[in-house]
Write a protein that holds these residues in place. Structure first.
Motif, mmCIF file in Angstrom:
data_model
loop_
_atom_site.group_PDB
_atom_site.id
_atom_site.type_symbol
_atom_site.label_atom_id
_atom_site.label_comp_id
_atom_site.label_asym_id
_atom_site.label_seq_id
_atom_site.Cartn_x
_atom_site.Cartn_y
_atom_site.Cartn_z
ATOM 1 N N TYR A 30 14.653 -4.923 -32.122
ATOM 2 C CA TYR A 30 14.517 -6.027 -30.660
ATOM 3 C C TYR A 30 13.242 -5.307 -30.071
ATOM 4 O O TYR A 30 12.715 -6.167 -29.315
ATOM 5 N N GLU A 31 12.923 -3.891 -30.225
ATOM 6 C CA GLU A 31 11.853 -3.683 -29.270
ATOM 7 C C GLU A 31 10.547 -4.256 -29.579
ATOM 8 O O GLU A 31 9.519 -4.355 -28.942
ATOM 9 N N GLU A 33 10.304 -7.357 -30.713
ATOM 10 C CA GLU A 33 10.329 -8.795 -30.639
ATOM 11 C C GLU A 33 9.215 -9.391 -29.826
ATOM 12 O O GLU A 33 8.564 -10.457 -30.096
ATOM 13 N N LYS A 34 8.965 -8.610 -28.856
ATOM 14 C CA LYS A 34 7.714 -9.205 -27.846
ATOM 15 C C LYS A 34 6.497 -9.239 -28.381
ATOM 16 O O LYS A 34 5.372 -9.669 -27.836
ATOM 17 N N TYR A 35 6.307 -8.452 -29.365
ATOM 18 C CA TYR A 35 5.031 -8.102 -29.919
ATOM 19 C C TYR A 35 4.492 -8.966 -31.484
ATOM 20 O O TYR A 35 3.654 -9.296 -31.769
ATOM 21 N N ILE A 36 5.869 -9.225 -32.058
ATOM 22 C CA ILE A 36 5.635 -9.732 -33.593
ATOM 23 C C ILE A 36 6.780 -10.792 -33.645
ATOM 24 O O ILE A 36 7.810 -10.798 -33.169
ATOM 25 N N ASP A 37 6.331 -11.790 -34.519
ATOM 26 C CA ASP A 37 7.316 -12.489 -35.222
ATOM 27 C C ASP A 37 8.009 -12.013 -36.149
ATOM 28 O O ASP A 37 7.334 -11.638 -37.237
ATOM 29 N N PRO A 274 2.288 -1.968 -32.327
ATOM 30 C CA PRO A 274 3.415 -2.577 -32.853
ATOM 31 C C PRO A 274 3.078 -3.937 -33.833
ATOM 32 O O PRO A 274 3.809 -4.255 -34.538
ATOM 33 N N GLN A 275 1.652 -4.145 -33.785
ATOM 34 C CA GLN A 275 1.016 -5.337 -34.565
ATOM 35 C C GLN A 275 0.478 -4.869 -35.821
ATOM 36 O O GLN A 275 -0.182 -5.765 -36.450
ATOM 37 N N MET B 1 1.488 -13.781 -29.726
ATOM 38 C CA MET B 1 2.064 -12.710 -28.955
ATOM 39 C C MET B 1 1.179 -11.754 -28.530
ATOM 40 O O MET B 1 0.287 -11.323 -29.285
ATOM 41 N N LYS B 2 1.555 -11.089 -27.509
ATOM 42 C CA LYS B 2 0.803 -10.174 -26.656
ATOM 43 C C LYS B 2 0.790 -8.785 -27.410
ATOM 44 O O LYS B 2 1.744 -8.208 -27.444
ATOM 45 N N GLY B 3 -0.404 -8.081 -27.695
ATOM 46 C CA GLY B 3 -0.470 -6.873 -28.420
ATOM 47 C C GLY B 3 -1.551 -6.113 -27.657
ATOM 48 O O GLY B 3 -2.019 -6.426 -26.519
ATOM 49 N N THR B 219 6.171 1.571 -27.092
ATOM 50 C CA THR B 219 6.844 0.280 -26.868
ATOM 51 C C THR B 219 8.221 0.628 -27.386
ATOM 52 O O THR B 219 9.160 -0.470 -27.566
ATOM 53 N N VAL B 221 9.711 2.213 -30.252
ATOM 54 C CA VAL B 221 9.917 2.146 -31.589
ATOM 55 C C VAL B 221 10.230 3.572 -32.156
ATOM 56 O O VAL B 221 10.976 3.763 -33.035
ATOM 57 N N GLN B 242 10.969 2.983 -22.097
ATOM 58 C CA GLN B 242 11.531 1.840 -21.926
ATOM 59 C C GLN B 242 12.463 1.859 -20.633
ATOM 60 O O GLN B 242 12.387 0.616 -20.085
#
Lengths: 307, 256
Positions: A30-31, A33-37, A274-275, B1-3, B219, B221, B242
């Protein structure tokens, strides 16, 4: 321009592409989700899970080392109950293959985790983290011992119908022996490597850079060792191998695949960005075109030696 | 999506004594960022021997120009690399990330900054001033070399403090705290923030601190930046990236 086929198989598991998110460097999903599909990735392996929630180590837990990082998170985790209630529903909206990294302080605990989650249809496979310190054995990890490895995998295979991936530690003298023990125990695949034991010292304070003193080294620094171990294990067993260790580019993915990996896991690269994995997946087809490769599956273990 | 976003360094300032500022132009960021937020910044060019991003607090924001500033001190290889960059060089920036300092408590605000911990209060002091809120800023350092932005800060609202007395008042910031019912916001060395928490512990004041834990991903992770926090379910290792970086001081399990 042809359109290279980047699908791959690890025994019965069919991955859209060879890039799997490694356990422990991707949270629970879930962490990200906002960066990748999350539908674009090959597979996802959630953070290692013990039966009960775990607090993990005290900070500092991480330190950057040359071309890599040292970590001792201590397998902080939410336990199987919350995993089932909170994480599995999250993954229902995605079709990406989902693995759960199974941890245990004892042989019984590995079995309890698998037993609890076995009936969850959303889970496609279990990756068995054999590198956990065993409390009863004075902190020894089962991944150092072929007999322990064999008996844990065998015990899990007896109670689970799911694909079992045995994750090996590189901190052993003869990894082929451990890999064979996992194969004989019934493992469907082997993933390697987990982190290398490391340490780093602040010369001013004379304290270790991380609270736990010892940690695991990951990142590009370990890549050549990981490629070598993947190739050794690929030669030693007949089940598929999943390569892990410092992959940060599409070139690195192909290197592991040629050395014998059927798929790869990306860890530290996700911490860096993350991407990263998405960027690597996007680049794979053009890289394969450039090298005139049609299919990932044709490249697995295609290393040319001699001549 | 933003990175990560590639942004050019439009200006750089060398303050001396290992302090630097880098300026970037991005109106999306300057419009949305609030003091307390942080960014993960990395240099993925071949010139950098460093692979992990580093966390930085937001410093000044010039909203009308779409410009924001990162203020830092060289503390290791990551910051050393950033200190060598020049105007025109490109960095990758993720954010704004994390929560921010609370302001709306209908109480006078006391901001306490130690050294590079001044960053979030540069912009926050301007925001609360614009909103017509009552505040003071206590800004301390070891010596005059640790005190910057003197002309930018409102001299009527700021108490400068140095340990050696080379600038402003002599002493520690904690000697200039006032008892009463305040909203206390602080950023700086952990020992300073702990003392501030202890000073206000049994008063009506609320204390919020911005933690500076070592981070790898920013992020959520990696679980690398966890800190012992009191939660509804007991003491937990909570990820600063977080749930923070700003925490109510009474939730923190302070080191002995």
């Amino acid at each position: 321009m042809s359109n290279p086929n980047i699908k791959t198989k690890v025994a019965n598991l069919e991955f859209k592409n060879p890039v799997i998110f490694a356990s422990g460097t991707s949270g629970y999903g879930y962490e990200l989700e906002k960066y990748i599909d999350l539908n674009q990735i090959g597979g996802f392996i959630s953070k290692g899970i013990y039966y009960n929630p775990r607090m993990g180590n005290e900070s500092p837990r991480i330190y950057e080392t040359p071309c890599g990082m040292l970590n001792a998170i201590g397998l902080q985790g939410i336990g199987v109950k919350r995993f089932k209630e909170e994480i599995i529903p999250f993954w229902e909206k995605y079709d990406t293959l989902l693995g759960v990294n199974v941890a245990g302080e004892s042989e019984e605990e590995y079995l309890k985790v698998v037993e609890y989650l076995e009936s969850e249809n959303r889970i496609d496979f279990f990756e068995i983290n054999l590198s956990c310190p065993n409390v009863q054995a004075g902190g020894k990890s089962p991944s150092w011992d072929p007999e322990k490895t064999n008996s844990i995998i065998r015990g899990i295979k007896d109670i689970s119908k799911k694909h079992i991936m045995a994750k090996l530690s590189p901190n052993v003298t003869y990894i082929e022996e451990i890999a064979k023990a996992a194969e004989e125990g019934g493992a469907d695949s082997i993933s390697l490597v987990n982190t290398f034991v490391g340490m780093s010292v602040d010369i001013k304070t004379r304290k270790p850079h991380i609270k736990n003193v010892f940690g695991g080294v990951s990142g590009p620094a370990i890549k050549p060792m990981a490629v070598a171990l993947v190739h050794k294990v690929f030669k030693a067993v007949s089940i598929p191998v999943v390569g892990i260790g410092g992959i940060v580019s599409a070139e690195d993915v192909l290197e592991f695949i040629i050395a014998g990996a059927s798929a790869v896991q990306i860890g530290t690269a996700t911490i860096i960005d993350p991407q990263s994995a998405i960027k690597i997946i996007d680049k794979l087809p053009s890289l394969m075109n450039k090298l005139s490769y049609d299919k990932i599956e044709d490249l697995i273990g295609s290393l040319k030696t001699g001549g | 999506m933003k990175g990560y976003k590639k942004l050019r360094i439009i200006d750089k300032k060398e303050w001396g004594s290992g302090y630097f500022s880098l300026f970037f132009k991005d109106s999306e960021i300057s419009d949305s960022v609030f003091p307390g937020n942080f960014f993960m910044i990395k240099d993925s060019s071949l010139r950098s021997p460093v692979i992990l991003p580093r966390p930085f607090s937001i410093a000044r924001v010039f909203k009308d120009k779409g410009v924001f500033e990162i203020f830092f001190q060289v503390v290791g290889k990551g910051t050393e690399n950033f200190s060598k960059l020049k105007e025109g060089d490109i960095l990758e920036i993720l954010g704004p990330l994390g929560n921010n300092f609370p302001t709306e408590k209908n109480k006078k605000i006391i901001m306490v900054a130690g050294g590079r911990g001044i960053s979030p209060f540069l912009y926050l002091s301007k925001i609360v001033e614009e909103r017509g809120m009552d505040y003071i800023l206590i800004y301390g350092g070891k010596s005059k070399d640790d005190i910057r932005f003197v002309s930018y800060l409102n001299s009527e609202k700021t108490i400068f403090v140095t340990e050696d007395g080379s600038f402003g008042e002599k002493g520690l910031v904690t000697e200039f705290l006032q008892k009463g019912n305040f909203l206390v916001l602080t950023c700086g060395p952990e020992i300073m923030m702990k003392k501030i928490y202890e000073f206000y512990k049994n008063t009506e004041s609320e204390v919020f601190v911005s933690l500076e834990e070592r981070m790898a991903c920013g992020t959520g992770v990696c679980y690398g930046c966890a800190k012992k926090i009191r939660t509804e379910d007991g003491i937990k290792m909570v990820r600063v990236c977080q749930k923070g970086p700003v925490f109510n001081a009474k939730e923190i399990v302070w080191d002995e």
